[in-house]
Scaffold this motif. Structure first.
Motif, short mmCIF file in Angstrom:
data_model
loop_
_atom_site.label_atom_id
_atom_site.label_comp_id
_atom_site.label_asym_id
_atom_site.label_seq_id
_atom_site.Cartn_x
_atom_site.Cartn_y
_atom_site.Cartn_z
N VAL A 77 0.86 -1.19 0.00
CA VAL A 77 0.00 0.00 0.00
C VAL A 77 0.89 1.24 0.00
CG1 VAL A 77 -1.82 1.26 1.20
CG2 VAL A 77 -1.78 -1.25 1.27
N GLU A 78 0.71 2.12 -0.99
CA GLU A 78 1.48 3.35 -1.09
C GLU A 78 0.54 4.54 -1.07
OE1 GLU A 78 5.62 2.99 -3.34
OE2 GLU A 78 3.93 2.61 -4.68
N CYS A 79 0.93 5.52 -0.26
CA CYS A 79 0.15 6.75 -0.17
C CYS A 79 1.13 7.91 -0.14
CB CYS A 79 -0.73 6.72 1.08
SG CYS A 79 -1.76 8.18 1.26
N GLY A 80 1.49 8.43 -1.31
CA GLY A 80 2.52 9.45 -1.39
C GLY A 80 3.86 8.86 -1.03
N THR A 81 4.53 9.42 -0.03
CA THR A 81 5.82 8.91 0.43
C THR A 81 5.67 7.87 1.53
OG1 THR A 81 6.04 10.72 2.02
CG2 THR A 81 6.99 11.06 -0.17
N VAL A 82 4.44 7.62 1.97
CA VAL A 82 4.17 6.65 3.02
C VAL A 82 3.85 5.31 2.38
CG1 VAL A 82 2.74 6.09 5.03
CG2 VAL A 82 3.31 8.47 4.52
N TRP A 83 4.38 4.23 2.96
CA TRP A 83 4.12 2.91 2.40
C TRP A 83 4.05 1.89 3.51
CZ3 TRP A 83 8.17 -0.68 3.05
CH2 TRP A 83 9.38 -0.12 3.49
N GLY A 84 3.40 0.77 3.23
CA GLY A 84 3.27 -0.30 4.21
C GLY A 84 2.60 -1.50 3.57
N SER A 85 2.37 -2.52 4.36
CA SER A 85 1.73 -3.74 3.86
C SER A 85 0.25 -3.72 4.19
CB SER A 85 2.39 -4.98 4.49
OG SER A 85 3.73 -5.08 4.10
N GLY A 86 -0.48 -4.56 3.48
CA GLY A 86 -1.90 -4.71 3.73
C GLY A 86 -2.33 -6.14 3.44
N VAL A 87 -3.54 -6.47 3.81
CA VAL A 87 -4.10 -7.80 3.57
C VAL A 87 -5.38 -7.66 2.75
CG1 VAL A 87 -5.02 -9.89 4.64
CG2 VAL A 87 -3.15 -8.65 5.74
N ALA A 88 -5.40 -8.33 1.59
CA ALA A 88 -6.60 -8.31 0.75
C ALA A 88 -7.58 -9.34 1.28
CB ALA A 88 -6.22 -8.64 -0.70
N VAL A 89 -8.73 -8.87 1.74
CA VAL A 89 -9.73 -9.77 2.33
C VAL A 89 -10.90 -10.05 1.39
CG1 VAL A 89 -9.13 -9.14 4.68
CG2 VAL A 89 -10.85 -7.80 3.47
N ALA A 90 -10.98 -9.28 0.31
CA ALA A 90 -12.04 -9.46 -0.69
C ALA A 90 -11.65 -8.63 -1.91
CB ALA A 90 -13.40 -9.01 -0.14
N PRO A 91 -12.33 -8.80 -3.05
CA PRO A 91 -12.02 -7.98 -4.22
C PRO A 91 -12.15 -6.50 -3.88
CG PRO A 91 -13.44 -9.80 -4.84
CD PRO A 91 -13.38 -9.80 -3.35
N ARG A 92 -11.07 -5.73 -4.12
CA ARG A 92 -11.03 -4.29 -3.91
C ARG A 92 -11.26 -3.90 -2.44
NH1 ARG A 92 -10.60 -1.55 -8.48
NH2 ARG A 92 -11.12 0.40 -7.39
N LEU A 93 -10.94 -4.82 -1.51
CA LEU A 93 -11.06 -4.50 -0.09
C LEU A 93 -9.77 -4.92 0.62
CD1 LEU A 93 -12.76 -3.41 2.23
CD2 LEU A 93 -13.70 -5.73 2.54
N VAL A 94 -9.04 -3.94 1.15
CA VAL A 94 -7.74 -4.17 1.77
C VAL A 94 -7.74 -3.62 3.19
CG1 VAL A 94 -5.27 -3.58 1.70
CG2 VAL A 94 -6.48 -4.19 -0.41
N VAL A 95 -7.17 -4.37 4.13
CA VAL A 95 -7.03 -3.93 5.50
C VAL A 95 -5.57 -3.56 5.73
CG1 VAL A 95 -7.22 -4.57 7.93
CG2 VAL A 95 -8.92 -5.38 6.29
N THR A 96 -5.32 -2.37 6.26
CA THR A 96 -3.96 -1.93 6.56
C THR A 96 -3.99 -1.04 7.79
OG1 THR A 96 -1.95 -0.93 5.63
CG2 THR A 96 -4.05 0.13 5.10
N CYS A 97 -2.84 -0.60 8.24
CA CYS A 97 -2.77 0.26 9.42
C CYS A 97 -3.26 1.68 9.10
CB CYS A 97 -1.33 0.32 9.94
SG CYS A 97 -0.77 -1.22 10.69
N ARG A 98 -3.78 2.33 10.10
CA ARG A 98 -4.35 3.68 9.94
C ARG A 98 -3.31 4.67 9.43
NH1 ARG A 98 -5.79 8.15 9.32
NH2 ARG A 98 -7.39 9.36 10.39
N HIS A 99 -2.05 4.58 9.93
CA HIS A 99 -1.05 5.57 9.55
C HIS A 99 -0.51 5.35 8.14
CE1 HIS A 99 1.46 2.25 11.10
NE2 HIS A 99 2.33 2.66 10.20
N VAL A 100 -0.75 4.17 7.57
CA VAL A 100 -0.28 3.90 6.20
C VAL A 100 -1.14 4.64 5.19
CG1 VAL A 100 0.07 2.11 4.45
CG2 VAL A 100 0.71 1.68 6.83
#
Length: 397
Positions: free
Chosen positions: A352-375
């Motif tokens: 998961v990339e948001c500008g200069t911030v990046w992190g991992s996420g978990v895909a739980v369904a099509p087009r639905l990803v769970v990641t940390c709030r600060h990412v």
């Protein structure tokens, strides 16, 4: 380290060494050092990192990035290059059978750390072999490694990545950083001066795992010398365990802890026991000014393919050495067979990339990803999600 690592540890320590480079007659010019792997003891053939040779290249480090260049002959470096190789006691060496009361070898740097050079070896490591002179046969690289590296870490993302041994805030000149980056995928094949007959043995010292034979997640053992030639009595052939974290062709990642100076060190598999999988290409890397605890590796099998081809095309005196390298890989790769990963969201781990911030996420369904709030903060204008599935493209959310 566990019973399964016994054979691999013995192979790694017997094959590990440290290589030092300096200028003849110029003691104040400094020295450069890295780790290496002893491929054969008769004759002595060593593979190490190529970064320590950039100060000696006649045409500068630009020669390493010339299109189509996979190897450079030994005379590409200046005549004042002096090389020495040092390793630990071998099973057949007199030092390995020496009486415990004999003093060990210790460098002046060790004395500065409070280690007594005259202390009995029963209280310290067994004596090391004295440094031996060596000759540079060739510099070589794996074109596929360089291609994958450029694709993964180049282009627009290049300014986010930092692949030198220093931290982003350290005082390193642009020229030094550029030299290190150019040499990142380069290694060197050396021939060590012949020693006492009692320390020689015929044939390769290591076996080489075929490219792709070690599966993602498989345990690995890294053997290198942190800080290079500094105080080998304590740092020579330091071991670190990890796993094969990921792979892209011959470009591999491991979470085994490696420090500056371990460049060129060998990385071995538990199964097959003691097989050389790769060499350390970059022990530290940074992304967006954050330290990434992964080590960049170059697979050993394709490197040795280049070495055999290069030796066979150089002067006749070197061609005979190509048959003394560990034999080419045999058998089909295991553990990395293509799999049907299903739709893009079926690969659970995503980037998961948001500008200069990046992190991992978990895909739980099509087009639905769970990641940390600060990412992915709520005020973010655009969020990109990258899947690891083949041919996958970034999805904008």
């Amino acid at each position: 380290m566990g019973r399964q690592w016994g054979p691999s540890m013995r192979v790694a320590e017997q094959a590990g060494c440290v290589v030092s480079a300096s200028r003849a007659g110029q003691p104040d010019a400094g020295s450069w050092s890295c780790s290496g792997v002893i491929l054969s003891r008769s004759p002595g053939l060593v593979l190490c990192h190529g970064g320590i040779f950039t100060p000696f290249l006649r045409t500068g480090s630009a020669a390493l990035t010339r299109t189509g260049t996979a190897f450079l002959p030994g005379d590409s470096c200046s005549d004042d290059l002096r090389l020495h190789v040092q390793w630990g006691p071998t099973a057949s060496s007199p030092s390995a059978r020496a009486d415990e009361e004999l003093p060990g070898l210790c460098t002046p740097q060790c004395a500065s750390l409070g280690l007594d050079p005259g202390a009995p070896s029963r209280a310290r490591a067994r004596p090391l072999q004295p440094p031996r002179p060596a000759k540079l046969l060739l510099l070589l690289s794996c074109p596929a490694f360089r291609s994958h590296f450029a694709r993964l870490f180049g282009a627009e993302a290049a300014d986010q990545w930092h692949f030198v041994s220093s931290a982003p805030d350290d005082a390193v000149s642009e020229e030094e950083e550029e030299d290190q980056l150019r040499a990142l995928g380069w290694f060197a094949l050396l021939r060590v001066q012949r020693g006492a007959a009692a320390e020689e043995r015929r044939g390769p010292t290591v076996t080489v795992a075929p490219l792709g034979a070690v599966a993602k997640g498989a345990p690995l053992l890294a053997c290198g010398s942190p800080f290079g030639a500094f105080c080998p009595d304590i740092f020579l052939n330091t071991l670190s365990r990890g796993v094969l974290s990921n792979a892209s062709g011959p470009l591999l990642l491991t979470d085994a802890r490696c420090l500056p100076g371990t460049e060129g060190g060998g990385v071995f598999a538990a199964r097959p026991a003691g097989a050389l999988v790769a060499l350390v290409a970059a022990p530290l890397c940074w992304k967006a000014r954050e330290w990434v605890g992964l080590t960049l590796l170059c697979a050993a099998a394709p490197l040795l393919q280049v070495a055999r081809w290069a030796l066979a095309h150089l002067h006749p005196g070197s061609a005979s050495l190509s048959v003394l390298l560990p034999p080419p890989e045999v058998g089909a790769p295991r553990g990395l067979a293509p799999r049907d990963l299903g739709p893009p969201w079926a690969a659970a781990a995503v980037l998961v990339e948001c500008g200069t911030v990046w992190g991992s996420g978990v895909a739980v369904a099509p087009r639905l990803v769970v990641t940390c709030r600060h990412v992915a903060p709520r005020e973010a204008a655009k969020v990109l999600v990258h899947s690891s599935t083949p041919n996958a493209k970034a999805t904008e959310g």
